[in-house]
Design an enzyme around this catalytic site. Sequence first.
Site, PDB file in Angstrom:
ATOM      1  N   ARG A  78       0.853  -1.185   0.000  1.00  0.00           N
ATOM      2  CA  ARG A  78       0.000   0.000   0.000  1.00  0.00           C
ATOM      3  C   ARG A  78       0.890   1.235   0.000  1.00  0.00           C
ATOM      4  NH1 ARG A  78      -2.863   3.062   4.835  1.00  0.00           N
ATOM      5  NH2 ARG A  78      -3.881   4.616   3.551  1.00  0.00           N
ATOM      6  N   HIS A 122      -3.556  10.768   0.385  1.00  0.00           N
ATOM      7  CA  HIS A 122      -3.024  10.611   1.739  1.00  0.00           C
ATOM      8  C   HIS A 122      -2.496  11.985   2.186  1.00  0.00           C
ATOM      9  CE1 HIS A 122      -1.406   7.386   4.673  1.00  0.00           C
ATOM     10  NE2 HIS A 122      -1.173   8.559   5.237  1.00  0.00           N
ATOM     11  N   GLU A 167      -7.825   8.132   6.053  1.00  0.00           N
ATOM     12  CA  GLU A 167      -8.193   8.763   7.328  1.00  0.00           C
ATOM     13  C   GLU A 167      -8.811  10.150   7.173  1.00  0.00           C
ATOM     14  OE1 GLU A 167      -4.910   8.614  10.071  1.00  0.00           O
ATOM     15  OE2 GLU A 167      -4.941   6.435  10.143  1.00  0.00           O
ATOM     16  N   ASN A 293      -7.430   1.471   9.890  1.00  0.00           N
ATOM     17  CA  ASN A 293      -6.151   1.853  10.477  1.00  0.00           C
ATOM     18  C   ASN A 293      -6.359   1.875  11.985  1.00  0.00           C
ATOM     19  OD1 ASN A 293      -5.494   2.333   7.809  1.00  0.00           O
ATOM     20  ND2 ASN A 293      -5.083   4.511   8.056  1.00  0.00           N
ATOM     21  N   TYR A 295      -4.588   2.034  15.828  1.00  0.00           N
ATOM     22  CA  TYR A 295      -3.418   2.266  16.675  1.00  0.00           C
ATOM     23  C   TYR A 295      -3.722   2.074  18.158  1.00  0.00           C
ATOM     24  CZ  TYR A 295      -0.953   3.676  12.527  1.00  0.00           C
ATOM     25  OH  TYR A 295      -0.360   3.642  11.296  1.00  0.00           O
ATOM     26  N   GLU A 355      -3.438  -0.155   8.245  1.00  0.00           N
ATOM     27  CA  GLU A 355      -2.302   0.364   9.022  1.00  0.00           C
ATOM     28  C   GLU A 355      -2.378  -0.181  10.428  1.00  0.00           C
ATOM     29  OE1 GLU A 355      -1.645   4.619   9.215  1.00  0.00           O
ATOM     30  OE2 GLU A 355      -2.113   4.848   7.085  1.00  0.00           O
TER      31      GLU A 355
HETATM   32  C1  FCB Z   1      -1.714   7.454  10.538  1.00  0.00           C
HETATM   33  C2  FCB Z   1      -1.353   7.980   9.167  1.00  0.00           C
HETATM   34  C3  FCB Z   1      -0.008   7.535   8.676  1.00  0.00           C
HETATM   35  C4  FCB Z   1       1.027   7.526   9.785  1.00  0.00           C
HETATM   36  C5  FCB Z   1       0.521   6.784  10.998  1.00  0.00           C
HETATM   37  C6  FCB Z   1       1.500   6.693  12.123  1.00  0.00           C
HETATM   38  O1  FCB Z   1      -2.664   8.286  11.124  1.00  0.00           O
HETATM   39  O2  FCB Z   1      -2.313   7.565   8.222  1.00  0.00           O
HETATM   40  O3  FCB Z   1       0.358   8.352   7.599  1.00  0.00           O
HETATM   41  O4  FCB Z   1       1.415   8.810  10.063  1.00  0.00           O
HETATM   42  O5  FCB Z   1      -0.657   7.406  11.446  1.00  0.00           O
END
Ligand code: FCB
Length: 446
Positions: A78, A122, A167, A293, A295, A355
Amino acid sequence: MPDRFDLPAGFRWGVSTAAYQIEGAVDEDGRGPSVWDTFAARPGAVRDGHTGAVACDHYHRWPEDIELLRGLGVDGYRFSIAWPRIQPTGAGPANPAGLAFYDRLVDALLAAGITPLPTLFHWDLPQALEDTGGWLNRDTAHRFADYTAAVADRLGDRVPAWITLNEPFVHMVYGYALGIHAPGRTLMLDALPAAHHQLLAHGLAATLLDERGHDVLIANNLTPVWPASTDPADLAAAQAYDALHNRLFTDPLLLGRYPDLSDFGTGPDLHGTVRPGDLDLITATPLTGLGVNYYNPTRVGAPTDPALPFTLLDIPEAPAHTTFGWPVLPEGLHELLLHLRDIYPDTLPPITITENGCSTPEPTDDPTRITYLATHLDAVAAAITDGADVRGYYTWSLLDNYEWAEGYHQRFGLVHVDFGSRKRTPRASYAWYRDLIAAHRARCAR
Ligand code: FCB
């Protein structure tokens, strides 16, 4: 408890990057300025004044990066396409040199046995479009459709699936509400039209891609929202935050309507931004897949600032925090995947994790990354066992890169990059991921 080796046969392995974070070469081959060039040049905007002018120099070193991908044995890669390379002013005929760069990249990926998965936007909007209002201007959605057509017409014979946007939540909040990212606007709740215009852009582009026979995904930053307590004020705040962060983007896409935004002082037409027919356009082409994505979860408590209906809180009891300060909680990913299945039982398409990863301190705290990836993949395996439909996992990121407002300070790479020499050095996590992919394939082949 299932683990990462229990992931199903055919599960797709990948890594993710983004153009402004790795390419550099901002003035080459006719590329126009993007909002990130402008923002990064603003004193104080980015930590230590870092810019993406050179970044990982991927624009020149891409053959080396493809070898790194080949060495990993990933199924997919990607990456994002820089709109200002294709249309330097965001409109008009495509720049042949810009298209040629991605044309070469796609050919080289295919020759390495890797499926390209491009993201069309992006965050690096052509500055000329920001000058006419950026994502606050409805016309930007139409410009995005033109750009999408130009790229799909050139690469579509070799690219089966596309991610329209990365995002849109983070871009709206960091870029237009808080001014932490480009374009650096501080509109607070007046940033909401940037959500709708991005979704409209998605819808217009999805239709064009679908007409050309392509699969269409969007990559959303999604977070499970954890109320601070069972106190009604905390629960209400958590619901408001969930509406803003998650459902503002997934409800229009999967239910064809906006969530209740009354806590944010607006009805479902976002103060007249949403025109009749827009939601039909957004849902006209159902998503082939939802990119997630992930985290961390977000803890939310009752409001303390009269301007917002929630307060964001840390999760201090998390067993670890990344260098960024983000709590490490893989169970949040399991929860999120099942929650999506529960709230969108009829319309949720298969999910790809587009992600997931963590920043670690220089130079060598790589065991932390391996543990992060392993535990999050275990959470994906457990979610699949519990009924979630997850088809692939793309880790963030192949290389240490330009981490937006943090400059080169947050290192997310399987591969270390020396930002003096641009030398790439695979970390232990690179070998770990390579071996995991190979072992999973071998096990499925038995
Ligand atoms: C996400 C973004 C990516 C990167 C990660 C750590 O929010 O999509 O570009 O910065 O965080």
